[in-house]
Write an enzyme that holds these catalytic residues in place. Structure first.
Site, mmCIF file in Angstrom:
data_model
loop_
_atom_site.group_PDB
_atom_site.id
_atom_site.type_symbol
_atom_site.label_atom_id
_atom_site.label_comp_id
_atom_site.label_asym_id
_atom_site.label_seq_id
_atom_site.Cartn_x
_atom_site.Cartn_y
_atom_site.Cartn_z
ATOM 1 N N ASP A 132 3.279 -12.152 -4.384
ATOM 2 C CA ASP A 132 2.027 -11.528 -3.949
ATOM 3 C C ASP A 132 1.261 -12.490 -3.087
ATOM 4 O OD1 ASP A 132 2.502 -9.289 -5.614
ATOM 5 O OD2 ASP A 132 0.815 -9.600 -7.070
ATOM 6 N N ARG A 182 6.320 -8.111 2.743
ATOM 7 C CA ARG A 182 5.711 -6.923 2.360
ATOM 8 C C ARG A 182 4.236 -7.094 3.025
ATOM 9 N NH1 ARG A 182 4.787 -6.781 -3.499
ATOM 10 N NH2 ARG A 182 2.920 -7.664 -3.120
HETATM 11 P P1 FDA Z 1 -6.868 2.038 3.199
HETATM 12 O O1 FDA Z 1 -7.791 0.913 2.393
HETATM 13 O O2 FDA Z 1 -7.199 2.040 4.721
HETATM 14 O O3 FDA Z 1 -6.570 3.308 2.672
HETATM 15 C C1 FDA Z 1 -5.934 4.428 3.361
HETATM 16 C C2 FDA Z 1 -6.245 5.660 2.564
HETATM 17 O O4 FDA Z 1 -5.426 5.447 1.407
HETATM 18 C C3 FDA Z 1 -7.714 5.825 2.062
HETATM 19 O O5 FDA Z 1 -8.300 6.581 2.915
HETATM 20 C C4 FDA Z 1 -7.388 6.645 0.764
HETATM 21 O O6 FDA Z 1 -6.843 8.077 1.194
HETATM 22 C C5 FDA Z 1 -6.011 5.990 0.173
HETATM 23 N N1 FDA Z 1 -6.389 4.899 -0.736
HETATM 24 C C6 FDA Z 1 -6.332 3.546 -0.439
HETATM 25 N N2 FDA Z 1 -6.810 2.995 -1.651
HETATM 26 C C7 FDA Z 1 -6.767 3.965 -2.457
HETATM 27 C C8 FDA Z 1 -7.066 3.936 -3.826
HETATM 28 N N3 FDA Z 1 -7.499 2.603 -4.394
HETATM 29 N N4 FDA Z 1 -7.378 5.002 -4.538
HETATM 30 C C9 FDA Z 1 -7.100 6.385 -4.022
HETATM 31 N N5 FDA Z 1 -6.832 6.629 -2.585
HETATM 32 C C10 FDA Z 1 -6.749 5.263 -1.977
HETATM 33 N N6 FDA Z 1 -3.387 -7.179 -1.161
HETATM 34 C C11 FDA Z 1 -3.265 -8.230 -1.175
HETATM 35 O O7 FDA Z 1 -4.090 -9.028 -0.930
HETATM 36 N N7 FDA Z 1 -1.918 -8.975 -1.827
HETATM 37 C C12 FDA Z 1 -0.987 -8.461 -2.230
HETATM 38 O O8 FDA Z 1 0.130 -9.057 -2.690
HETATM 39 C C13 FDA Z 1 -1.096 -7.115 -2.368
HETATM 40 N N8 FDA Z 1 -0.076 -6.266 -2.652
HETATM 41 C C14 FDA Z 1 0.378 -4.819 -2.527
HETATM 42 C C15 FDA Z 1 1.423 -4.181 -2.777
HETATM 43 C C16 FDA Z 1 1.478 -2.793 -2.468
HETATM 44 C C17 FDA Z 1 2.779 -2.282 -2.549
HETATM 45 C C18 FDA Z 1 0.492 -2.162 -2.183
HETATM 46 C C19 FDA Z 1 0.417 -0.782 -1.746
HETATM 47 C C20 FDA Z 1 -0.908 -2.717 -1.529
HETATM 48 C C21 FDA Z 1 -0.803 -4.070 -2.132
HETATM 49 N N9 FDA Z 1 -2.154 -4.895 -1.727
HETATM 50 C C22 FDA Z 1 -2.061 -6.103 -1.925
HETATM 51 C C23 FDA Z 1 -3.578 -4.163 -1.464
HETATM 52 C C24 FDA Z 1 -3.774 -3.954 -0.093
HETATM 53 O O9 FDA Z 1 -4.051 -5.192 0.409
HETATM 54 C C25 FDA Z 1 -4.897 -2.981 0.264
HETATM 55 O O10 FDA Z 1 -6.035 -3.298 -0.517
HETATM 56 C C26 FDA Z 1 -4.654 -1.483 -0.406
HETATM 57 O O11 FDA Z 1 -3.190 -1.245 -0.089
HETATM 58 C C27 FDA Z 1 -5.559 -0.458 0.130
HETATM 59 O O12 FDA Z 1 -5.233 -0.553 1.771
HETATM 60 P P2 FDA Z 1 -4.334 0.769 2.442
HETATM 61 O O13 FDA Z 1 -3.454 -0.023 3.311
HETATM 62 O O14 FDA Z 1 -3.879 1.593 1.553
HETATM 63 O O15 FDA Z 1 -5.151 1.328 3.517
#
Ligand code: FDA
Length: 310
Positions: A132, A182
């Site tokens: 991570d 990732r």
């Molecule tokens: P965004 O935040 O723009 O969300 C897009 C859409 O997805 C939203 O409009 C909503 O519909 C949906 N959504 C997003 N989050 C949601 C929630 N909590 N509940 C419900 N709906 C939601 N970060 C980091 O700093 N270090 C790491 O090692 C990791 N590792 C990691 C692994 C994996 C497999 C994932 C999916 C995520 C991470 N993250 C992470 C977290 C990442 O940095 C980020 O904070 C989240 O994925 C939210 O960003 P999105 O890309 O989903 O887009």
């Protein structure tokens, strides 16, 4: 950055809340939407259910910022046991670890040895280990350890955050090494001199970097390209770009969090994209849960609703 996101991220760092909130029944109930339980067995059961849908999984034991070396040793042993359990289930299941949990702040040499031991054990069992990415102050040390371990074993990858200004340079230097990246947007509260304050810039950077991760040079290097996002616009844009560039669906993977965008998870699997769900478990879930709320303040509503539904 929204006021709500700031408040929630500040809450994730509050010691008082960290100790009080998990005692509240309604908080625990709301959390179960995002994690199947506190034990590794709960996570493995969830992974077995996801497999029925054609979805692979990656397990992470919640916890961070260990200050006691014996605790770091326990975490290492826990993951060694989990790798053995994964092997017994025959599931396509990886692990994802935080270096602060393996004691990077206490003893970097021991943290490196623990990471190496996990990757070595995973290699022997045919499994994969993700590292991570945490706050920006850890990036250099995290990437240094990643490079060292990747020099010995191919089955390790690291998370990079598109909100950091430095990430394009990190992607450029890591892609030729193969291994795994990732890509995520980034979950922590970071200052404007290291990370884009505007979401539109974070999103644009994500897409640019994603394209580089599936470009011919990256594929020739054998990079495992993983996009950790729930952003449907970005997912579609990556799919369109890959399609238009002749990149096959099995050349990259979408990873989503357990309980978030379930419909999309199933749809991706049905459409024959590689899809994996990160399942968190453990009893140290408060700061992690607050970061999930910060990502989508509408989730606060789920907490509020569960107060009233008992
Ligand atoms: P965004 O935040 O723009 O969300 C897009 C859409 O997805 C939203 O409009 C909503 O519909 C949906 N959504 C997003 N989050 C949601 C929630 N909590 N509940 C419900 N709906 C939601 N970060 C980091 O700093 N270090 C790491 O090692 C990791 N590792 C990691 C692994 C994996 C497999 C994932 C999916 C995520 C991470 N993250 C992470 C977290 C990442 O940095 C980020 O904070 C989240 O994925 C939210 O960003 P999105 O890309 O989903 O887009």
């Amino acid at each position: 950055m929204s006021v709500m996101r700031n408040v929630l991220l500040a809450g994730s760092e509050s010691h008082w809340l960290r100790h009080q909130a998990p005692r509240l029944k309604f908080v625990k109930k709301a959390v179960m939407r995002f994690m199947p339980g506190e034990r590794a067995e709960d996570a493995l059961d969830a992974a077995a259910s996801l497999r029925q849908l054609g979805i692979a999984s990656v397990l992470t034991h919640l916890g961070e910022n260990i200050s006691d070396p014996s605790e770091a040793a326990r975490v290492r042993q826990h993951y060694l046991d989990v790798l053995a359990k994964i092997k017994l289930t025959g599931l396509d299941c990886q692990i994802s670890v935080k270096l602060t949990q393996l004691g990077i702040d206490v003893n970097e040499g021991q943290c490196r040895a623990s990471l190496r031991a996990l990757v070595e054990q995973a290699a022997a069992l045919g499994a994969f280990v993700w590292i991570d990415m945490e706050q920006h102050g850890y990036v250099d040390r995290t990437l240094a350890l990643y490079r060292q371990v990747l020099g010995e074993f191919p089955n390790v990858g690291v998370c990079l955050q598109s909100y950091l200004y430095r990430t394009p340079a990190d992607v450029a230097s890591l892609v030729p090494l193969g291994g795994g990246i990732r890509l995520v947007k980034g979950a922590y509260k970071e200052p404007g001199d290291v990370a884009y304050p505007k979401k539109s810039d974070v999103d644009a950077s994500f897409l640019t970097l994603a394209k580089q991760m599936i470009a011919p040079a990256a594929r020739a290097a054998g990079l495992r390209a993983v996009f950790g996002t729930h952003d449907l616009r970005i997912i579609r844009a990556i799919q369109d770009h890959a399609e238009g560039s002749g990149v096959p669906r099995d050349a990259y993977e979408f990873d989503l969090l357990y309980g978030i965008q379930r419909e999309e998870q199933a749809r991706l699997a049905r459409d024959r994209y590689r899809v994996r769900v990160l399942i968190s478990y453990g009893d140290y879930w408060f700061p992690w849960y607050m970061r999930r709320l910060a990502e989508r303040p509408a989730n606060v509503l789920f907490v509020a609703k569960s107060i009233f539904s008992g």
